[in-house]
Design an enzyme around this catalytic site. Structure first.
Site, PDB file in Angstrom:
ATOM      1  N   SER A 257       4.292   8.092  -7.373  1.00 24.58           N
ATOM      2  CA  SER A 257       4.945   6.917  -7.947  1.00 24.58           C
ATOM      3  C   SER A 257       5.465   7.124  -9.355  1.00 24.58           C
ATOM      4  CB  SER A 257       3.980   5.722  -7.948  1.00 24.58           C
ATOM      5  OG  SER A 257       3.595   5.402  -6.632  1.00 24.58           O
ATOM      6  N   SER A 258       4.780   7.900 -10.173  1.00 26.83           N
ATOM      7  CA  SER A 258       5.128   7.972 -11.594  1.00 26.83           C
ATOM      8  C   SER A 258       5.592   9.360 -11.972  1.00 26.83           C
ATOM      9  CB  SER A 258       3.922   7.585 -12.467  1.00 26.83           C
ATOM     10  OG  SER A 258       2.878   8.534 -12.319  1.00 26.83           O
TER      11      SER A 258
END
Length: 552
Positions: free
Chosen positions: A9-10
């Site tokens: 996600s990051s």
């Protein structure tokens, strides 16, 4: 054909190689199952949220799957496919309809209702867990901000250093960086007391060799503007200055940004009265800070007044023939003009060193605005005073348009589309042959790359044909309109106003190219040979190319 999909996600997870660990596990499982994976069948979204379906590699995966190029898909867990249960269900149904078998490493998909219910429950729990984490994080930050804790803020601004919470219980804090603090105070004094512009402040800092937060010696105007707006410098840092909202429609991506946004949301500013203030050491007085805000507001008002309407006749049309950046109008200050009549230059953006880290990328000459304006207008007037040329061009464009409709649309475009369909079918057959073991990997990979290259070239040719037709139609409409317009204004061209001049020039002139020793005027139509060279380009040489030395 076997494929894998991985996602984190990051950006931080991507930098820590978390996605590589997923890929290693998936490859090991594929090998253990006796399957073969090729490099082109790895779909990896690094640093993109699972809350959205608009992900570059997921889009490529779905496109490939729709062509029948995938039979077996490996994924670490359902939440890697999507964080939202509704999205999970949509994708799983889509893959099932195509005939793709999906294998999760931490969950075996069965065929019983109980197995399907378990998968659905996992998806719902993943979505619930994500929402719970986000809400806990939000409320935790809000509580600490109201308590005056600086650890909810982002990185310490220029002039401060962030000290983490100590093991003895001492709270996190900002301490003053004395060297940087001197620069901050100097910037505020230049704006608030000496009333300098941000551009002049940027030049002074760069000339002094003062480094930015990232170690650069070139100060961008936006960096200085952000510092002047930061209330932390008067001792009141702010939390909650922005908020996330549903993602807005984007007309075009920002420069140097991906077409597909990584985040499924947009960021908006919050009203100042809703900010939460946190006490930090002050670098400037509140009075000086407020004076600077008044000066910035005054600068904005003056800038808006200056930006009303076009200031220069050829604004937006002049480009550099060497670096291809635009030319812009640069007025000479009254002190530099030495009491003479105000004048301006067209100047290449590439010659402004401050825009490119303090180093020019072009050494092309600047040119007096009134001289270039006069030459271009003379060329346009000469054309408009001879309507028979426009009539001839009108007829020529009409013939070209009719020929294009017969040839390009009916033959070229249709033929190219047939070729594309044939190549698409050939690509599908090649993938099927490899999946059935009829050809090996060494033969498959170069052939599939060659097919993809051909398909891309044909797509570009189809787009070029369609673009050419649109251009021909636009030019036909321009010429037909100007033929009537020329007859109307032929008698009053010498006394026409500024805005009408601009409108006429923009209708007839496509661009004005500036070279070191000549100027090329590129017309939308083809003037007579006594005015231009080939292909509607009029070339001017000589004393027009006068210039003067200016600071970068």
């Amino acid at each position: 054909m076997v494929a894998l999909y991985a996602r984190v996600s990051s950006d931080q997870q991507a930098k820590n190689n978390n996605v590589d660990s997923q890929i290693d596990l998936l490859k090991a499982k594929i090998e253990a199952d006796g399957e073969t994976l090729i490099e082109d069948m790895m779909f990896v979204d690094a640093g993109i949220s699972g809350a959205t379906l608009i992900r570059p590699q997921l889009e490529r995966l779905r496109d490939t799957a729709s062509l029948g190029g995938i039979d077996l898909l490996y994924i670490l867990a359902p939440d890697r496919l999507s964080r939202k249960y509704a999205h999970q269900a949509l994708l799983m149904e889509e893959f099932a309809d195509i005939g793709i078998q999906v294998r999760f490493l931490n969950h075996d998909i069965g065929t019983t209702p109980e197995d399907e219910m378990l998968l659905q429950m996992q998806g719902m729990f993943a979505e619930y867990e994500r929402a719970k984490i986000m809400e806990r994080n939000r409320r935790g930050k809000l509580h600490r901000a109201k308590g005056g804790s600086v650890n909810v803020l982002s990185n310490a601004p220029f002039g401060y250093r962030y000290i983490r919470k100590q093991q003895d219980g001492q709270a996190a804090q900002y301490i003053i960086n004395l060297h940087q603090a001197t620069t901050v105070r100097q910037i505020f004094q230049w704006i608030g007391e000496e009333r300098l512009s941000i551009g002049e402040v940027s030049r002074r800092l760069s000339n002094a060799g003062i480094e930015t937060q990232t170690g650069k010696t070139s100060w961008d105007r936006s960096v200085i503007w952000g510092m002047l707006q930061n209330p932390a410098y008067m001792g009141r840092a702010a939390f909650g200055k922005t908020k996330t909202t549903e993602r807005r429609n984007i007309i075009r991506p920002q420069k140097h940004s991906a077409e597909t946004p990584k985040k499924p949301y947009s960021v908006e500013k919050v009203n100042r009265e809703d900010w939460i203030e946190i006490a930090v050491p002050a670098l400037v007085s509140e009075a000086l800070f407020l004076t600077v805000q008044e000066q910035l507001e005054e600068n904005r008002k003056q800038a808006r007044q200056r930006r009303r309407g076009a200031a220069h006749l050829l604004q937006g049309l002049v480009v550099c023939g060497h670096c291809h950046y635009a030319y812009y109008g640069k007025k000479i200050s009254p002190s530099s003009a030495k009491g003479k009549k105000a004048y301006a230059y067209y100047r290449c953006i590439g010659t402004d060193g401050y825009r490119f880290g303090g180093q020019r990328i072009c050494d092309n000459k600047q040119i007096r605005t009134e001289r270039l304006d006069e030459i271009v207008w003379q060329q346009v007037v000469e054309l408009l005073k001879h309507p028979e040329r426009l009539e001839k061009e009108h007829e020529r464009r009409l013939d070209l348009l009719q020929q294009d409709k017969k040839v390009n649309n009916n033959d070229d475009t249709i033929t190219l589309k047939k070729q594309k369909n044939s190549l698409d079918k050939g690509q599908s057959r090649l993938i099927d042959s490899y999946a059935e073991g009829l050809i090996d990997k060494e033969d498959f990979e170069p052939k599939i790359r060659q097919l993809k290259s051909k398909i891309q070239q044909i797509n570009q040719q189809i787009e070029a044909c369609q673009h050419h037709e649109v251009n021909q139609m636009e030019l036909f409409l321009v010429v037909s309109r100007l033929e009537e317009f020329a007859k109307t204004v032929a008698g009053s061209l010498d006394n026409i106003d500024f805005n009408s001049q601009r409108e006429i020039i923009r209708a007839l002139v496509k661009r004005v190219e500036i070279y070191k020793e000549e100027v090329n005027i590129v017309f939308r139509i083809e003037p007579q040979n006594d005015l231009s060279g080939n292909n509607g380009i009029s070339t001017i040489k000589g004393k027009l190319m006068q210039h003067c030395k200016r600071s970068s």
